[in-house]
Design an enzyme around this catalytic site. Sequence first.
Site, PDB file in Angstrom:
ATOM      1  N   GLY A 158      93.487  20.987  57.556  1.00 20.79           N
ATOM      2  CA  GLY A 158      92.239  20.590  58.220  1.00 20.79           C
ATOM      3  C   GLY A 158      91.145  20.409  57.178  1.00 20.79           C
ATOM      4  O   GLY A 158      91.424  20.140  56.008  1.00 20.79           O
ATOM      5  N   ARG A 159      89.902  20.558  57.579  1.00 20.95           N
ATOM      6  CA  ARG A 159      88.765  20.365  56.653  1.00 20.95           C
ATOM      7  C   ARG A 159      88.927  21.242  55.413  1.00 20.95           C
ATOM      8  O   ARG A 159      88.836  20.796  54.278  1.00 20.95           O
ATOM      9  CB  ARG A 159      87.456  20.721  57.347  1.00 20.95           C
ATOM     10  CG  ARG A 159      87.057  19.838  58.532  1.00 20.95           C
ATOM     11  CD  ARG A 159      85.792  20.392  59.141  1.00 20.95           C
ATOM     12  NE  ARG A 159      85.227  19.576  60.200  1.00 20.95           N
ATOM     13  CZ  ARG A 159      85.478  19.752  61.495  1.00 20.95           C
ATOM     14  NH1 ARG A 159      86.331  20.703  61.870  1.00 20.95           N
ATOM     15  NH2 ARG A 159      84.905  19.002  62.424  1.00 20.95           N
ATOM     16  N   ILE A 160      89.185  22.534  55.635  1.00 22.63           N
ATOM     17  CA  ILE A 160      89.255  23.471  54.500  1.00 22.63           C
ATOM     18  C   ILE A 160      90.533  23.220  53.702  1.00 22.63           C
ATOM     19  O   ILE A 160      90.512  23.163  52.462  1.00 22.63           O
ATOM     20  CB  ILE A 160      89.161  24.927  55.001  1.00 22.63           C
ATOM     21  CG1 ILE A 160      87.768  25.182  55.601  1.00 22.63           C
ATOM     22  CG2 ILE A 160      89.488  25.910  53.887  1.00 22.63           C
ATOM     23  CD1 ILE A 160      87.604  26.528  56.273  1.00 22.63           C
ATOM     24  N   ARG A 180     101.243  21.188  62.877  1.00 31.40           N
ATOM     25  CA  ARG A 180     101.987  20.685  64.046  1.00 31.40           C
ATOM     26  C   ARG A 180     102.306  19.200  63.892  1.00 31.40           C
ATOM     27  O   ARG A 180     103.380  18.727  64.246  1.00 31.40           O
ATOM     28  CB  ARG A 180     101.169  20.910  65.322  1.00 31.40           C
ATOM     29  CG  ARG A 180     101.301  22.296  65.911  1.00 31.40           C
ATOM     30  CD  ARG A 180     100.428  22.461  67.120  1.00 31.40           C
ATOM     31  NE  ARG A 180      99.026  22.156  66.812  1.00 31.40           N
ATOM     32  CZ  ARG A 180      98.017  22.465  67.629  1.00 31.40           C
ATOM     33  NH1 ARG A 180      98.249  23.074  68.768  1.00 31.40           N
ATOM     34  NH2 ARG A 180      96.769  22.167  67.301  1.00 31.40           N
ATOM     35  N   ILE A 235      92.992  32.608  53.321  1.00 35.84           N
ATOM     36  CA  ILE A 235      91.541  32.552  53.549  1.00 35.84           C
ATOM     37  C   ILE A 235      91.246  32.189  55.005  1.00 35.84           C
ATOM     38  O   ILE A 235      90.118  31.824  55.354  1.00 35.84           O
ATOM     39  CB  ILE A 235      90.841  31.534  52.603  1.00 35.84           C
ATOM     40  CG1 ILE A 235      91.618  30.207  52.531  1.00 35.84           C
ATOM     41  CG2 ILE A 235      90.699  32.126  51.212  1.00 35.84           C
ATOM     42  CD1 ILE A 235      91.403  29.268  53.635  1.00 35.84           C
ATOM     43  N   ARG A 237      92.833  33.750  58.680  1.00 34.37           N
ATOM     44  CA  ARG A 237      92.680  34.974  59.456  1.00 34.37           C
ATOM     45  C   ARG A 237      93.909  35.847  59.205  1.00 34.37           C
ATOM     46  O   ARG A 237      95.029  35.347  59.082  1.00 34.37           O
ATOM     47  CB  ARG A 237      92.592  34.652  60.964  1.00 34.37           C
ATOM     48  CG  ARG A 237      91.263  34.035  61.402  1.00 34.37           C
ATOM     49  CD  ARG A 237      90.129  35.047  61.385  1.00 34.37           C
ATOM     50  NE  ARG A 237      88.910  34.505  61.982  1.00 34.37           N
ATOM     51  CZ  ARG A 237      87.999  33.806  61.327  1.00 34.37           C
ATOM     52  NH1 ARG A 237      88.185  33.528  60.054  1.00 34.37           N
ATOM     53  NH2 ARG A 237      86.897  33.402  61.934  1.00 34.37           N
ATOM     54  N   ASP A 261      91.789  37.276  51.466  1.00 34.64           N
ATOM     55  CA  ASP A 261      90.372  37.431  51.838  1.00 34.64           C
ATOM     56  C   ASP A 261      90.236  37.879  53.285  1.00 34.64           C
ATOM     57  O   ASP A 261      89.132  38.202  53.742  1.00 34.64           O
ATOM     58  CB  ASP A 261      89.620  36.106  51.632  1.00 34.64           C
ATOM     59  CG  ASP A 261      88.119  36.259  51.856  1.00 34.64           C
ATOM     60  OD1 ASP A 261      87.519  35.426  52.578  1.00 34.64           O
ATOM     61  OD2 ASP A 261      87.532  37.231  51.335  1.00 34.64           O
ATOM     62  N   GLU A 266      90.360  44.000  60.168  1.00 31.52           N
ATOM     63  CA  GLU A 266      89.174  44.198  59.335  1.00 31.52           C
ATOM     64  C   GLU A 266      88.178  45.154  60.002  1.00 31.52           C
ATOM     65  O   GLU A 266      88.041  45.142  61.226  1.00 31.52           O
ATOM     66  CB  GLU A 266      88.505  42.839  59.083  1.00 31.52           C
ATOM     67  CG  GLU A 266      89.369  41.886  58.275  1.00 31.52           C
ATOM     68  CD  GLU A 266      88.817  40.488  58.199  1.00 31.52           C
ATOM     69  OE1 GLU A 266      87.664  40.276  58.610  1.00 31.52           O
ATOM     70  OE2 GLU A 266      89.541  39.606  57.755  1.00 31.52           O
ATOM     71  N   HIS A 284      86.664  39.316  53.184  1.00 31.97           N
ATOM     72  CA  HIS A 284      86.304  38.207  54.063  1.00 31.97           C
ATOM     73  C   HIS A 284      84.983  37.570  53.605  1.00 31.97           C
ATOM     74  O   HIS A 284      84.025  37.440  54.362  1.00 31.97           O
ATOM     75  CB  HIS A 284      86.187  38.688  55.503  1.00 31.97           C
ATOM     76  CG  HIS A 284      86.293  37.574  56.496  1.00 31.97           C
ATOM     77  ND1 HIS A 284      86.787  37.747  57.772  1.00 31.97           N
ATOM     78  CD2 HIS A 284      85.961  36.270  56.415  1.00 31.97           C
ATOM     79  CE1 HIS A 284      86.750  36.588  58.424  1.00 31.97           C
ATOM     80  NE2 HIS A 284      86.252  35.685  57.629  1.00 31.97           N
TER      81      HIS A 284
HETATM   82  C1  8YV Z   1      82.473  34.277  59.410  1.00 33.29           C
HETATM   83  C2  8YV Z   1      84.439  33.020  59.072  1.00 33.29           C
HETATM   84  O1  8YV Z   1      81.856  33.275  60.158  1.00 33.29           O
HETATM   85  O2  8YV Z   1      83.280  31.098  59.738  1.00 33.29           O
HETATM   86  C3  8YV Z   1      84.269  31.831  59.939  1.00 33.29           C
HETATM   87  O3  8YV Z   1      85.161  31.630  60.800  1.00 33.29           O
HETATM   88  O4  8YV Z   1      85.495  33.564  58.992  1.00 33.29           O
HETATM   89  C4  8YV Z   1      83.268  33.569  58.369  1.00 33.29           C
HETATM   90  O5  8YV Z   1      82.475  32.565  57.767  1.00 33.29           O
HETATM   91  C5  8YV Z   1      81.406  35.143  58.829  1.00 33.29           C
HETATM   92  O6  8YV Z   1      82.053  36.237  58.329  1.00 33.29           O
HETATM   93  C6  8YV Z   1      80.383  35.505  59.922  1.00 33.29           C
HETATM   94  O7  8YV Z   1      81.043  36.071  61.031  1.00 33.29           O
END
Ligand code: 8YV
Length: 318
Positions: A158-160, A180, A235, A237, A261, A266, A284
């Site tokens: 995706g974007r990232i 997918r 990076i 979840r 990360d 968490e 994170h």
């Molecule tokens: C969180 C992130 O937003 O944007 C996301 O999905 O995982 C982080 O940028 C940030 O920790 C604030 O909740």
Amino acid sequence: MKPKAQKSTCTVLQVGPMPLYLEVPLHQEFNVHRLPDGGRQEFLATKAEHVNIAFTTSTVGVDGRLMRALPNLQAVINFGVGVDKTDVQTANELGILVSNTPDVLTDCVADVAVGLLIDVARGISAADRFIRRGDWAQGAYPLGMRVSGKRVGILGLGRIGLAIAGRLEGFGAHIAYHGRNRVVDVTYPWYDSLAELAQNSDFLIVAVSSSPATTGIVSREVLDALGPRGYLINISRGAVVDEDALVEALVQKRIAGAGLDVFAHEPHVPKELATLENVVLTPHLGSGTTETRQDMAELSLENLRKFVIDGTLITPFG
Ligand code: 8YV
């Protein structure tokens, strides 16, 4: 279709804690109630019907139960790009719009992915500890693995994911991906099997959105396919990875190392990980720069302002 919320009658429910650079302007501009941790039933009994908009973060989200307790809820504004803590399916069923903050954080998260990859392959954080312990006097630091020219598999282009790929092209990396579906206008090889991508990667980078469909998809099988010379970078979840299987694979050196990360629970991180030199751990912090968090805050507030004015969002999710 519910009538559009007007600023004069607009009441915003803040769901969860948020940084002051977001909370201060939010409370300055809007009539905001904080959802209390305790006594929610009493709070909702008197306030629920007045709430038009919920404002939350990726860390907390708005679940379906709360949505159903707010009869006049029209929108959920999310600070962050990940909306996995918000019940988007129920929001869709109830006609509640959801916004997030894509694009403004892409570069910083992609930068961290590359940083973790280089760190764990060359042992940079571990080398820092090596010097600080005074171990250099006893001999040379162990050899690492070259990054440039290696095979990089990206889970979730995706974007990232695309931003990470672009960065690593500069290192002469050979990029491939799994998702997918094939991504339009992309020339990188697509693997329809995550295990096969892992088997053909030196680095497997997890950049896919977290959802019920992606929970635990980086499984023991995928980790074994990545193998003893392979590295995992996450990076996205923690929920996307079978964390117990990851810890075991790292302890048993069935994979070479990991740069992480994000974690399943968490801020709790499996204690075994903190003992391993082949693991780089960060809390994170992907989007955690002054500039990006300010941009995220402004985009969140712009979504709220626009919704109050005309009932639409700048960056609707989905
Ligand atoms: C969180 C992130 O937003 O944007 C996301 O999905 O995982 C982080 O940028 C940030 O920790 C604030 O909740």
